[in-house]
Design a protein around this motif. Structure first.
Motif, PDB file in Angstrom:
ATOM      1  N   ASN A   2       0.872  -1.471   0.146  1.00 50.80           N
ATOM      2  CA  ASN A   2       0.032  -0.114   0.260  1.00 50.80           C
ATOM      3  C   ASN A   2       1.135   1.168  -0.064  1.00 50.80           C
ATOM      4  OD1 ASN A   2      -2.455  -1.598  -0.108  1.00 50.80           O
ATOM      5  ND2 ASN A   2      -2.900  -0.927   1.710  1.00 50.80           N
ATOM      6  N   HIS A  83      -7.815   7.068  -2.782  1.00 53.45           N
ATOM      7  CA  HIS A  83      -7.194   5.918  -2.582  1.00 53.45           C
ATOM      8  C   HIS A  83      -6.308   7.011  -1.587  1.00 53.45           C
ATOM      9  CE1 HIS A  83      -4.339   9.100  -4.679  1.00 53.45           C
ATOM     10  NE2 HIS A  83      -3.329   8.751  -3.819  1.00 53.45           N
ATOM     11  N   SER A  86      -9.055   4.642   1.086  1.00 56.83           N
ATOM     12  CA  SER A  86      -9.532   3.580   1.055  1.00 56.83           C
ATOM     13  C   SER A  86      -7.972   2.981   1.689  1.00 56.83           C
ATOM     14  CB  SER A  86      -9.176   2.866   0.150  1.00 56.83           C
ATOM     15  OG  SER A  86      -8.418   3.321  -1.224  1.00 56.83           O
ATOM     16  N   LEU A  87      -6.612   3.271   1.411  1.00 57.94           N
ATOM     17  CA  LEU A  87      -5.526   3.078   2.112  1.00 57.94           C
ATOM     18  C   LEU A  87      -5.740   3.532   3.730  1.00 57.94           C
ATOM     19  CD1 LEU A  87      -2.693   4.112  -0.696  1.00 57.94           C
ATOM     20  CD2 LEU A  87      -3.620   1.661  -0.055  1.00 57.94           C
ATOM     21  N   ASP A  89      -7.588   3.861   5.773  1.00 57.09           N
ATOM     22  CA  ASP A  89      -8.996   2.786   6.158  1.00 57.09           C
ATOM     23  C   ASP A  89      -7.950   1.522   6.904  1.00 57.09           C
ATOM     24  OD1 ASP A  89     -11.466   2.711   7.243  1.00 57.09           O
ATOM     25  OD2 ASP A  89     -11.363   0.649   4.989  1.00 57.09           O
ATOM     26  N   GLU A  90      -7.572   0.916   5.866  1.00 59.77           N
ATOM     27  CA  GLU A  90      -6.552  -0.420   5.934  1.00 59.77           C
ATOM     28  C   GLU A  90      -5.228  -0.181   6.775  1.00 59.77           C
ATOM     29  OE1 GLU A  90      -5.382  -2.371   2.234  1.00 59.77           O
ATOM     30  OE2 GLU A  90      -7.235  -1.734   0.919  1.00 59.77           O
ATOM     31  N   LEU A  91      -4.694   0.931   6.790  1.00 60.19           N
ATOM     32  CA  LEU A  91      -4.170   0.850   7.868  1.00 60.19           C
ATOM     33  C   LEU A  91      -4.341   1.335   9.157  1.00 60.19           C
ATOM     34  CD1 LEU A  91      -1.105   1.577   8.996  1.00 60.19           C
ATOM     35  CD2 LEU A  91      -1.783   4.071   8.267  1.00 60.19           C
ATOM     36  N   GLU A  93      -7.820  -0.013   9.611  1.00 63.39           N
ATOM     37  CA  GLU A  93      -8.742  -0.882  10.360  1.00 63.39           C
ATOM     38  C   GLU A  93      -7.719  -2.179  10.486  1.00 63.39           C
ATOM     39  OE1 GLU A  93     -11.613  -1.482  10.769  1.00 63.39           O
ATOM     40  OE2 GLU A  93     -12.092   1.080  11.385  1.00 63.39           O
ATOM     41  N   ASP A  94      -6.921  -2.365   9.483  1.00 65.21           N
ATOM     42  CA  ASP A  94      -6.277  -4.081   9.835  1.00 65.21           C
ATOM     43  C   ASP A  94      -4.685  -4.140   9.827  1.00 65.21           C
ATOM     44  OD1 ASP A  94      -8.643  -4.711   8.704  1.00 65.21           O
ATOM     45  OD2 ASP A  94      -8.171  -4.375   6.590  1.00 65.21           O
ATOM     46  N   THR A  96      -2.058  -2.494   7.918  1.00 70.03           N
ATOM     47  CA  THR A  96      -1.412  -2.208   6.641  1.00 70.03           C
ATOM     48  C   THR A  96      -0.793  -1.076   6.577  1.00 70.03           C
ATOM     49  OG1 THR A  96      -3.783  -3.773   5.428  1.00 70.03           O
ATOM     50  CG2 THR A  96      -1.798  -3.323   4.161  1.00 70.03           C
ATOM     51  N   TYR A 113      -2.096   4.035  12.414  1.00 77.79           N
ATOM     52  CA  TYR A 113      -3.173   5.496  12.049  1.00 77.79           C
ATOM     53  C   TYR A 113      -2.803   6.440  12.765  1.00 77.79           C
ATOM     54  CZ  TYR A 113      -6.718   8.114  10.075  1.00 77.79           C
ATOM     55  OH  TYR A 113      -8.024   9.294   9.644  1.00 77.79           O
TER      56      TYR A 113
END
Length: 174
Positions: A2, A83, A86-87, A89-91, A93-94, A96, A113
């Motif tokens: 990402n 992006h 979305s990126l 959010d991945e950081l 939530e997950d 990443t 985050y």
């Protein structure tokens, strides 16, 4: 992997500014004030945590200032950066990891985050785009007041430049 490439994003922002100024020159004013009046204030507003976008707004009100009026003109002046959301959010939530490439070529890996840090990274990139546009004469195509100012604001207040009391010094367009 990402990745957010702020160098690439800054180029897109500069291209958007140039296009918006060309449209303004053709009488397509989508901001506060009349299209026949000089530009008093220039704002780049942005958001990254609920959506990813910037809005480049030209304010021609005689008393135009960094007063938040730009927020009523977002949809007419928006450039999407989906992006970002979305990126990030991945950081968040997950967990990443997010690789950030800066306009100067340096890199950073974010492993957690931090909204304030993200607001600062994006805000500084946008500030530097405005300063570059000024330096390169991009704003010279506009009919500007002698005290025209510019600034950057994150929608929820997580970043703002310049400080209000320094707007005529640090944020001067002319």
């Amino acid at each position: 992997m990402n990745k957010i490439d702020l160098k690439e994003d800054s180029q897109r922002v500069l291209e958007h500014i140039v296009k918006r100024i060309e449209d303004f020159g053709k009488g397509e004013h989508t901001g506060p004030g009349k299209n026949t009046d000089p530009v008093v204030h220039i704002t780049i507003g942005f958001q990254f945590d609920q959506a990813g976008w910037i809005a480049f707004v030209l304010d021609t009100r005689p008393n135009g200032s960094p007063d938040g009026e730009w927020t009523t003109w977002i949809s007419q002046n928006v450039l999407e950066f989906d992006h970002w959301f979305s990126l990030l959010d991945e950081l968040d939530e997950d967990g990443t990891p997010l690789h950030v490439m800066f306009p100067d070529g340096s890199k950073q890996v974010m492993k957690e985050y931090n909204g304030q840090e993200i607001a600062w990274l994006i805000g500084e990139m946008l500030k530097n785009v405005l300063l570059k546009a000024k330096e390169e004469g991009v704003f010279s195509q506009l009919y500007l007041t002698k005290k025209c100012t510019m600034g950057v604001e994150e929608l929820c207040g997580a970043y703002g430049w310049p400080k209000y009391e320094k707007r005529f010094e640090e944020g001067s367009v002319v």
